[in-house]
Design a protein around this motif. Structure first.
Motif, PDB file in Angstrom:
ATOM      1  N   CYS A  51      30.940  39.800  24.424  1.00  0.00           N
ATOM      2  CA  CYS A  51      29.918  39.190  25.276  1.00  0.00           C
ATOM      3  C   CYS A  51      29.926  39.873  26.651  1.00  0.00           C
ATOM      4  CB  CYS A  51      30.208  37.703  25.435  1.00  0.00           C
ATOM      5  SG  CYS A  51      28.976  36.840  26.408  1.00  0.00           S
ATOM      6  N   PRO A  52      28.759  40.361  27.086  1.00  0.00           N
ATOM      7  CA  PRO A  52      28.744  41.128  28.328  1.00  0.00           C
ATOM      8  C   PRO A  52      28.888  40.303  29.605  1.00  0.00           C
ATOM      9  CG  PRO A  52      26.531  40.969  27.432  1.00  0.00           C
ATOM     10  CD  PRO A  52      27.447  40.316  26.431  1.00  0.00           C
ATOM     11  N   ASP A  53      28.409  39.079  29.601  1.00  0.00           N
ATOM     12  CA  ASP A  53      28.388  38.365  30.877  1.00  0.00           C
ATOM     13  C   ASP A  53      28.756  36.884  30.823  1.00  0.00           C
ATOM     14  OD1 ASP A  53      26.054  37.643  29.542  1.00  0.00           O
ATOM     15  OD2 ASP A  53      24.774  38.888  30.799  1.00  0.00           O
ATOM     16  N   VAL A  54      28.122  36.132  29.932  1.00  0.00           N
ATOM     17  CA  VAL A  54      28.293  34.675  29.961  1.00  0.00           C
ATOM     18  C   VAL A  54      29.739  34.266  29.678  1.00  0.00           C
ATOM     19  CG1 VAL A  54      27.575  32.477  28.934  1.00  0.00           C
ATOM     20  CG2 VAL A  54      25.876  34.246  29.391  1.00  0.00           C
ATOM     21  N   CYS A  55      30.321  34.821  28.611  1.00  0.00           N
ATOM     22  CA  CYS A  55      31.701  34.432  28.262  1.00  0.00           C
ATOM     23  C   CYS A  55      32.702  34.798  29.361  1.00  0.00           C
ATOM     24  CB  CYS A  55      32.134  35.036  26.934  1.00  0.00           C
ATOM     25  SG  CYS A  55      31.212  34.390  25.533  1.00  0.00           S
ATOM     26  N   PRO A  56      32.673  36.051  29.864  1.00  0.00           N
ATOM     27  CA  PRO A  56      33.625  36.372  30.939  1.00  0.00           C
ATOM     28  C   PRO A  56      33.463  35.454  32.157  1.00  0.00           C
ATOM     29  CG  PRO A  56      32.619  38.375  30.093  1.00  0.00           C
ATOM     30  CD  PRO A  56      31.897  37.227  29.449  1.00  0.00           C
ATOM     31  N   THR A  57      32.225  35.103  32.472  1.00  0.00           N
ATOM     32  CA  THR A  57      31.986  34.225  33.621  1.00  0.00           C
ATOM     33  C   THR A  57      32.624  32.867  33.388  1.00  0.00           C
ATOM     34  OG1 THR A  57      29.904  35.348  34.068  1.00  0.00           O
ATOM     35  CG2 THR A  57      30.183  33.168  35.058  1.00  0.00           C
ATOM     36  N   GLU A  58      32.381  32.276  32.223  1.00  0.00           N
ATOM     37  CA  GLU A  58      32.918  30.937  31.939  1.00  0.00           C
ATOM     38  C   GLU A  58      34.438  30.937  31.853  1.00  0.00           C
ATOM     39  OE1 GLU A  58      31.402  27.999  32.039  1.00  0.00           O
ATOM     40  OE2 GLU A  58      29.568  29.048  32.584  1.00  0.00           O
ATOM     41  N   LEU A  59      35.009  31.971  31.232  1.00  0.00           N
ATOM     42  CA  LEU A  59      36.475  32.039  31.130  1.00  0.00           C
ATOM     43  C   LEU A  59      37.113  32.187  32.512  1.00  0.00           C
ATOM     44  CD1 LEU A  59      36.772  34.272  27.928  1.00  0.00           C
ATOM     45  CD2 LEU A  59      37.380  31.852  28.110  1.00  0.00           C
ATOM     46  N   SER A  60      36.432  32.893  33.410  1.00  0.00           N
ATOM     47  CA  SER A  60      36.932  33.031  34.779  1.00  0.00           C
ATOM     48  C   SER A  60      36.864  31.697  35.512  1.00  0.00           C
ATOM     49  CB  SER A  60      36.110  34.073  35.550  1.00  0.00           C
ATOM     50  OG  SER A  60      36.212  35.321  34.924  1.00  0.00           O
ATOM     51  N   ILE A  61      35.788  30.947  35.278  1.00  0.00           N
ATOM     52  CA  ILE A  61      35.651  29.630  35.915  1.00  0.00           C
ATOM     53  C   ILE A  61      36.781  28.707  35.443  1.00  0.00           C
ATOM     54  CG2 ILE A  61      34.219  27.531  35.981  1.00  0.00           C
ATOM     55  CD1 ILE A  61      31.739  29.450  35.942  1.00  0.00           C
ATOM     56  N   MET A  62      37.042  28.717  34.135  1.00  0.00           N
ATOM     57  CA  MET A  62      38.125  27.890  33.585  1.00  0.00           C
ATOM     58  C   MET A  62      39.464  28.251  34.225  1.00  0.00           C
ATOM     59  SD  MET A  62      37.075  28.096  29.536  1.00  0.00           S
ATOM     60  CE  MET A  62      38.676  27.648  28.873  1.00  0.00           C
ATOM     61  N   ALA A  63      39.733  29.562  34.301  1.00  0.00           N
ATOM     62  CA  ALA A  63      41.007  30.027  34.852  1.00  0.00           C
ATOM     63  C   ALA A  63      41.137  29.627  36.312  1.00  0.00           C
ATOM     64  CB  ALA A  63      41.102  31.545  34.702  1.00  0.00           C
ATOM     65  N   THR A  64      40.066  29.761  37.068  1.00  0.00           N
ATOM     66  CA  THR A  64      40.095  29.406  38.497  1.00  0.00           C
ATOM     67  C   THR A  64      40.331  27.906  38.656  1.00  0.00           C
ATOM     68  OG1 THR A  64      38.557  31.205  38.926  1.00  0.00           O
ATOM     69  CG2 THR A  64      38.835  29.588  40.679  1.00  0.00           C
ATOM     70  N   ALA A  65      39.636  27.103  37.833  1.00  0.00           N
ATOM     71  CA  ALA A  65      39.790  25.646  37.912  1.00  0.00           C
ATOM     72  C   ALA A  65      41.242  25.253  37.636  1.00  0.00           C
ATOM     73  CB  ALA A  65      38.843  24.968  36.918  1.00  0.00           C
ATOM     74  N   ILE A  66      41.848  25.876  36.634  1.00  0.00           N
ATOM     75  CA  ILE A  66      43.243  25.550  36.293  1.00  0.00           C
ATOM     76  C   ILE A  66      44.171  25.920  37.449  1.00  0.00           C
ATOM     77  CG2 ILE A  66      45.178  26.241  34.794  1.00  0.00           C
ATOM     78  CD1 ILE A  66      43.140  26.185  32.455  1.00  0.00           C
ATOM     79  N   GLU A  67      43.935  27.059  38.080  1.00  0.00           N
ATOM     80  CA  GLU A  67      44.764  27.456  39.219  1.00  0.00           C
ATOM     81  C   GLU A  67      44.578  26.494  40.386  1.00  0.00           C
ATOM     82  OE1 GLU A  67      47.267  29.725  39.073  1.00  0.00           O
ATOM     83  OE2 GLU A  67      46.612  29.539  36.985  1.00  0.00           O
ATOM     84  N   MET A  68      43.347  26.002  40.590  1.00  0.00           N
ATOM     85  CA  MET A  68      43.069  25.068  41.690  1.00  0.00           C
ATOM     86  C   MET A  68      43.804  23.739  41.503  1.00  0.00           C
ATOM     87  SD  MET A  68      38.990  25.643  42.222  1.00  0.00           S
ATOM     88  CE  MET A  68      38.678  25.300  43.934  1.00  0.00           C
ATOM     89  N   LEU A  69      44.155  23.422  40.251  1.00  0.00           N
ATOM     90  CA  LEU A  69      44.864  22.170  39.974  1.00  0.00           C
ATOM     91  C   LEU A  69      46.337  22.234  40.368  1.00  0.00           C
ATOM     92  CD1 LEU A  69      43.284  21.343  36.512  1.00  0.00           C
ATOM     93  CD2 LEU A  69      43.195  19.860  38.526  1.00  0.00           C
ATOM     94  N   GLY A  70      46.814  23.420  40.690  1.00  0.00           N
ATOM     95  CA  GLY A  70      48.213  23.576  41.097  1.00  0.00           C
ATOM     96  C   GLY A  70      49.159  23.184  39.978  1.00  0.00           C
ATOM     97  N   LYS A  71      50.133  22.320  40.321  1.00  0.00           N
ATOM     98  CA  LYS A  71      51.147  21.907  39.344  1.00  0.00           C
ATOM     99  C   LYS A  71      50.502  21.212  38.131  1.00  0.00           C
ATOM    100  CE  LYS A  71      55.779  21.406  38.900  1.00  0.00           C
ATOM    101  NZ  LYS A  71      56.119  22.522  38.014  1.00  0.00           N
ATOM    102  N   ASP A  72      49.481  20.381  38.375  1.00  0.00           N
ATOM    103  CA  ASP A  72      48.796  19.695  37.272  1.00  0.00           C
ATOM    104  C   ASP A  72      48.135  20.675  36.302  1.00  0.00           C
ATOM    105  OD1 ASP A  72      49.482  17.130  37.845  1.00  0.00           O
ATOM    106  OD2 ASP A  72      47.625  16.629  38.906  1.00  0.00           O
ATOM    107  N   GLY A  73      47.823  21.844  36.788  1.00  0.00           N
ATOM    108  CA  GLY A  73      47.187  22.857  35.947  1.00  0.00           C
ATOM    109  C   GLY A  73      48.059  23.242  34.762  1.00  0.00           C
ATOM    110  N   GLU A  74      49.373  23.058  34.923  1.00  0.00           N
ATOM    111  CA  GLU A  74      50.296  23.396  33.835  1.00  0.00           C
ATOM    112  C   GLU A  74      50.144  22.452  32.642  1.00  0.00           C
ATOM    113  OE1 GLU A  74      54.221  23.568  35.575  1.00  0.00           O
ATOM    114  OE2 GLU A  74      53.499  24.911  37.155  1.00  0.00           O
ATOM    115  N   LYS A  75      49.526  21.288  32.887  1.00  0.00           N
ATOM    116  CA  LYS A  75      49.291  20.339  31.791  1.00  0.00           C
ATOM    117  C   LYS A  75      48.033  20.685  31.006  1.00  0.00           C
ATOM    118  CE  LYS A  75      51.329  16.614  34.508  1.00  0.00           C
ATOM    119  NZ  LYS A  75      51.008  15.442  35.326  1.00  0.00           N
ATOM    120  N   VAL A  76      47.303  21.687  31.484  1.00  0.00           N
ATOM    121  CA  VAL A  76      46.025  22.049  30.866  1.00  0.00           C
ATOM    122  C   VAL A  76      46.163  23.380  30.135  1.00  0.00           C
ATOM    123  CG1 VAL A  76      43.568  22.448  31.249  1.00  0.00           C
ATOM    124  CG2 VAL A  76      44.814  20.863  32.743  1.00  0.00           C
ATOM    125  N   GLN A  77      45.850  23.377  28.854  1.00  0.00           N
ATOM    126  CA  GLN A  77      45.937  24.586  28.036  1.00  0.00           C
ATOM    127  C   GLN A  77      44.545  25.178  27.853  1.00  0.00           C
ATOM    128  OE1 GLN A  77      48.571  26.415  26.447  1.00  0.00           O
ATOM    129  NE2 GLN A  77      46.757  27.728  26.372  1.00  0.00           N
TER     130      GLN A  77
END
Ligand code: NI
Length: 204
Positions: free
Chosen positions: A79-105
């Motif tokens: 996928c050229p654009d949509v998938c990489p964008t969404e996966l990046s959003i997910m990764a950023t959101a998990i990092e923003m959660l800090g310690k709680d982010g570790e509970k999210v797979q």
């Protein structure tokens, strides 16, 4: 995939989920008013059991994720654009959660199992998040899990070069709870900040 195709698919899945919810509400109301028990089909179910293969070639089932929140996205590595964008959003959101982010797979499930073999997934998933799991499987297994999540996809072939097909697919991020239960969906281009806040509201 084209933007119009994407919008149509997203609209389709939202309509299906809202309609399912609405029907379940009606069923509950009828059950409340009548004397006789009414058989209700319950809520529109999202998710369910799956048996797939991860990026290391290991067989993985939904039960392997119990006790953790799953953030699930369906797409394909070409996928050229949509998938990489969404996966990046997910990764950023998990990092923003800090310690709680570790509970999210974070979980990426391919809807292009023909090309997305484990070795392809192994090169792809670490580009987004060190803990992102990439799942693939036989076309039948993928169809089952996509169906369980009400995710639509189809091959879009280019007649001039059949090898270079792309995939049309719905672009939705699903949040599942520690018992595998559906909690929430995020429409395309939800901001990482909003996603992180919504996930935080569920984390105990
Ligand atoms: Ni995509």
């Amino acid at each position: 995939m084209s933007r119009n195709g994407l919008i149509a698919l997203v609209a389709g899945v939202l309509v299906a989920i809202v309609a399912g919810w609405w029907l379940s509400e009606i069923a509950v109301e009828m059950a409340d008013e009548g004397d006789k028990p009414v058989v209700s089909t319950g809520e529109a179910r999202v998710g369910g059991p799956f048996t797939l293969v991860d990026q290391n070639g290991k067989t993985v089932t939904d039960e392997d994720f119990r006790g953790r929140y799953m953030l699930v996205y369906f797409g394909f590595t070409f996928c050229p654009d949509v998938c990489p964008t969404e996966l990046s959003i997910m990764a950023t959101a998990i990092e923003m959660l800090g310690k709680d982010g570790e509970k999210v797979q974070p979980v990426f499930i391919t809807i292009d199992p023909e090309r997305d073999k484990p070795e392809i997934m192994a090169r792809y998933v670490p580009l987004f998040h060190p803990r992102l799991v990439g799942l693939t499987g036989s076309p039948e297994r993928i169809a089952e899990v996509a169906n369980a999540y009400h995710v639509f996809y189809r091959k879009a072939e280019d007649e001039s070069s059949p090898e270079d097909y792309t995939m049309d697919h719905s672009s939705i991020v699903f949040l599942m709870g520690p018992k595998g239960e559906y909690l929430k969906l995020f429409p395309p281009a939800t901001s990482p900040d909003k996603m992180a806040k919504e996930i935080a509201s569920y984390i105990e």
